[in-house]
Design an enzyme around this catalytic site. Structure first.
Site, PDB file in Angstrom:
ATOM      1  N   HIS A  43       1.030  -1.322  -0.052  1.00 44.78           N
ATOM      2  CA  HIS A  43       0.010   0.002  -0.128  1.00 44.78           C
ATOM      3  C   HIS A  43       0.885   1.158  -0.143  1.00 44.78           C
ATOM      4  O   HIS A  43       0.694   2.346   0.751  1.00 44.78           O
ATOM      5  CB  HIS A  43      -0.796  -0.203   1.360  1.00 44.78           C
ATOM      6  CG  HIS A  43      -2.353  -0.851   0.753  1.00 44.78           C
ATOM      7  ND1 HIS A  43      -3.159  -0.462   0.222  1.00 44.78           N
ATOM      8  CD2 HIS A  43      -2.520  -2.138   1.261  1.00 44.78           C
ATOM      9  CE1 HIS A  43      -4.208  -1.364   0.080  1.00 44.78           C
ATOM     10  NE2 HIS A  43      -3.781  -2.417   0.866  1.00 44.78           N
ATOM     11  N   ASP A  45       2.434   1.801  -3.291  1.00 40.51           N
ATOM     12  CA  ASP A  45       2.588   2.067  -4.749  1.00 40.51           C
ATOM     13  C   ASP A  45       2.119   3.402  -5.279  1.00 40.51           C
ATOM     14  O   ASP A  45       2.601   4.311  -6.101  1.00 40.51           O
ATOM     15  CB  ASP A  45       2.385   0.992  -5.716  1.00 40.51           C
ATOM     16  CG  ASP A  45       1.199   0.620  -5.449  1.00 40.51           C
ATOM     17  OD1 ASP A  45       0.337   0.825  -4.845  1.00 40.51           O
ATOM     18  OD2 ASP A  45       0.663  -0.482  -6.568  1.00 40.51           O
ATOM     19  N   SER A  76     -12.974 -18.407 -21.015  1.00 37.48           N
ATOM     20  CA  SER A  76     -11.892 -18.645 -20.064  1.00 37.48           C
ATOM     21  C   SER A  76     -12.571 -20.198 -19.603  1.00 37.48           C
ATOM     22  O   SER A  76     -13.776 -20.346 -19.509  1.00 37.48           O
ATOM     23  CB  SER A  76     -12.048 -17.616 -19.065  1.00 37.48           C
ATOM     24  OG  SER A  76     -11.576 -18.269 -17.665  1.00 37.48           O
ATOM     25  N   GLY A 132      -8.288 -14.206  -6.148  1.00 38.94           N
ATOM     26  CA  GLY A 132      -8.751 -13.656  -4.942  1.00 38.94           C
ATOM     27  C   GLY A 132      -7.832 -13.827  -3.861  1.00 38.94           C
ATOM     28  O   GLY A 132      -8.180 -13.801  -2.673  1.00 38.94           O
ATOM     29  N   GLY A 134      -4.778 -12.298  -3.668  1.00 39.88           N
ATOM     30  CA  GLY A 134      -3.514 -11.285  -3.289  1.00 39.88           C
ATOM     31  C   GLY A 134      -2.611 -11.533  -4.203  1.00 39.88           C
ATOM     32  O   GLY A 134      -1.390 -11.023  -4.136  1.00 39.88           O
ATOM     33  N   SER A 136      -2.242 -11.331  -7.580  1.00 36.58           N
ATOM     34  CA  SER A 136      -2.479 -10.526  -8.655  1.00 36.58           C
ATOM     35  C   SER A 136      -2.890 -11.475 -10.056  1.00 36.58           C
ATOM     36  O   SER A 136      -2.291 -11.222 -11.139  1.00 36.58           O
ATOM     37  CB  SER A 136      -1.220  -9.860  -9.028  1.00 36.58           C
ATOM     38  OG  SER A 136      -0.801  -9.006  -8.271  1.00 36.58           O
ATOM     39  N   SER A 138      -5.553 -10.603 -11.349  1.00 37.79           N
ATOM     40  CA  SER A 138      -5.718  -9.621 -12.582  1.00 37.79           C
ATOM     41  C   SER A 138      -4.677  -9.130 -13.320  1.00 37.79           C
ATOM     42  O   SER A 138      -4.830  -8.975 -14.592  1.00 37.79           O
ATOM     43  CB  SER A 138      -6.434  -8.312 -11.504  1.00 37.79           C
ATOM     44  OG  SER A 138      -6.815  -8.707 -10.394  1.00 37.79           O
ATOM     45  N   ASP A 186       1.445  -4.584  -9.278  1.00 37.98           N
ATOM     46  CA  ASP A 186       1.164  -6.003  -9.850  1.00 37.98           C
ATOM     47  C   ASP A 186       1.629  -5.891 -11.386  1.00 37.98           C
ATOM     48  O   ASP A 186       2.361  -6.857 -11.745  1.00 37.98           O
ATOM     49  CB  ASP A 186      -0.076  -6.205  -9.979  1.00 37.98           C
ATOM     50  CG  ASP A 186      -0.655  -5.969  -8.415  1.00 37.98           C
ATOM     51  OD1 ASP A 186       0.074  -5.919  -7.544  1.00 37.98           O
ATOM     52  OD2 ASP A 186      -1.908  -5.709  -8.273  1.00 37.98           O
TER      53      ASP A 186
HETATM   54  C1  GLA Z   1      -3.036  -4.412  -4.932  1.00 40.22           C
HETATM   55  C2  GLA Z   1      -3.039  -3.407  -6.071  1.00 40.22           C
HETATM   56  C3  GLA Z   1      -1.551  -2.719  -6.124  1.00 40.22           C
HETATM   57  C4  GLA Z   1      -1.124  -2.244  -4.392  1.00 40.22           C
HETATM   58  C5  GLA Z   1      -1.309  -3.406  -3.622  1.00 40.22           C
HETATM   59  C6  GLA Z   1      -1.025  -3.140  -2.102  1.00 40.22           C
HETATM   60  O1  GLA Z   1      -2.205  -5.553  -5.315  1.00 40.22           O
HETATM   61  O2  GLA Z   1      -3.186  -3.853  -7.160  1.00 40.22           O
HETATM   62  O3  GLA Z   1      -1.402  -1.674  -6.860  1.00 40.22           O
HETATM   63  O4  GLA Z   1      -1.458  -1.289  -4.073  1.00 40.22           O
HETATM   64  O5  GLA Z   1      -2.661  -3.993  -3.687  1.00 40.22           O
HETATM   65  O6  GLA Z   1       0.524  -2.967  -1.972  1.00 40.22           O
END
Ligand code: GLA
Length: 401
Positions: A43, A45, A76, A132, A134, A136, A138, A186
């Site tokens: 948190h 970036d 998908s 989901g 954490g 990434s 996405s 990410d």
């Molecule tokens: C998510 C967001 C990132 C970053 C993190 C926290 O992964 O996509 O941009 O802010 O949370 O570090």
């Protein structure tokens, strides 16, 4: 339970098989992009801070062919129905499901020039990046699409300059089309990751340094414990944390060349601003303190990593989690339970929080005991059963076949 990961060959075969099932044509190729784990620097970036992520060996793969009808047709193996959308109809909130990450990337790339041209694509997606968690998923979806669309438009793979533009397109897809105000950590990790290395990303200067990360040589492992308490970054909680920091940065005159960490007394000044504007001073103090302290902590962690001081690194990971728990308030009981069961030292939540995974830096011979302790803590408290992965730094987005 351990999370299963397919070989690259299997990923290619599965992406092609899915493509064959849905489209008459043959795919031109298969591209892949990894999820990422963030070692520290959470948190920050979107506040010009510093993060140290690495690209995972778990990838999302896309089998892709060009079309001439101006459509993006996306399937998908994790979704029930194919999604078809006119490129001209892509924009904020449209499409409003998983396909928004794919279509949004092409849309943003075309707008910004990061993807020079596209007259339509057929895309089949398969992924080993847990959703989901954490980690990434996405960004993996965006970045695999980005490198595929780029190469199909230009005939060659993106170099570093082109990758930097694709990072922007992927962020824009997420911010504008999906509506998640995420900050770029990410996408940088997924596009610039290198096997055997972590990345030191400085969001103030834009510098990106590769830091060798060979835990095995030190008898260590990075364990990921997914709480399986799902999270979403487009549900408002992430945006609420970011919103405070954006407002403070604006009020304090932060901007290019002068981010929060360059402002002396940022915490005191933010408190004064909160008081003047009728905000909750205590909340603002804790949020800003997290960002300032986490950035300083991450700079120290980068130094510790370069010096091979993993003991110090482990302490800084623990302190990062405590700050995310107590000051930024983005952990959950499930995340805190894993953190405690793993012994705190060398453990921390990774990613946006509000669910997802905890990482644990530990000795190889402690893995079994730690897994057992985490499982039993979850069971005792009636939480979902966690799943596990040993994380190794893999390659960034690339063509597989
Ligand atoms: C998510 C967001 C990132 C970053 C993190 C926290 O992964 O996509 O941009 O802010 O949370 O570090």
């Amino acid at each position: 339970m351990w999370i299963k990961t397919r070989s690259n060959d299997q990923l290619v075969a599965d992406a092609k098989a899915l493509f064959d099932k849905h489209f008459d044509a043959q795919p031109v190729g298969v591209w892949a992009a990894p999820g990422r784990v963030n070692l520290i620097g959470e948190h920050v970036d979107y506040a010009g801070g510093v993060s140290i992520p690495f690209a995972l060996e778990q990838n999302t793969a896309v089998a892709v062919a060009t079309r001439k009808d101006g459509k993006l047709v996306m399937v998908s193996d994790a979704a029930d129905e194919p999604v078809s959308v006119d490129l001209a109809a892509v924009g904020p909130g449209s499409p409003d499901n998983w396909a928004g990450y794919v279509a949004g990337t092409v849309w943003a790339g075309l707008k910004d020039g990061g993807i020079p041209s596209c007259a339509g694509l057929s895309i089949a997606v398969t992924s080993d990046v847990p959703v989901g968690s954490g980690l990434s998923s996405s960004a993996a979806l965006e970045c695999s699409t980005a490198v595929a669309a780029y190469e199909l438009a230009t005939g060659h793979a993106p170099d570093d300059a082109a990758r930097a533009r694709l990072v922007k397109a992927c962020m824009r897809a997420e911010n504008e089309v999906v509506g998640a105000s995420t900050g770029g950590l990410d996408q940088n990790a997924s596009l610039f990751g290198k096997r055997g290395h972590a990345l030191e990303l400085d969001f103030s200067s834009g510098a990106l340094d590769l830091v060798p990360f060979d835990l095995a040589a030190r008898g260590k492992v990075l364990l990921i414990a997914d709480t399986n308490a799902p999270h979403s970054l487009s549900d408002g909680q992430y945006a609420s944390r970011r919103g405070v920091i954006d407002d403070v940065q604006e009020a304090l005159g932060a901007g290019p060349g002068a981010t929060l960490r360059d402002i002396p007394d940022a915490v005191d000044r933010a408190c004064a601003w909160a008081k003047d504007t009728g905000r909750d001073e205590d909340v603002v103090r804790r949020r800003v303190a997290h960002v300032v302290e986490e950035t300083a902590r991450t700079l120290e962690a980068a130094q510790a990593l370069k010096e091979g001081n993993l003991d110090r690194f482990a302490e800084l990971m623990r302190d990062s989690h405590l700050s995310l728990r107590d000051q930024y308030e983005v952990t959950t009981p499930e995340l805190d339970s894993v953190f405690d069961a793993a012994g705190q030292l060398g453990a921390r939540m990774t990613g946006g929080g509000f669910g997802g995974a905890v990482i644990v830096l530990l000795d190889q011979d402690k893995v079994d005991d730690t897994v057992a302790a985490i499982e039993s803590a979850a069971k005792d408290r009636g939480f979902p059963e966690p799943t596990f992965l040993v994380a190794l730094p893999g390659e960034g987005a690339r063509r597989l076949a």
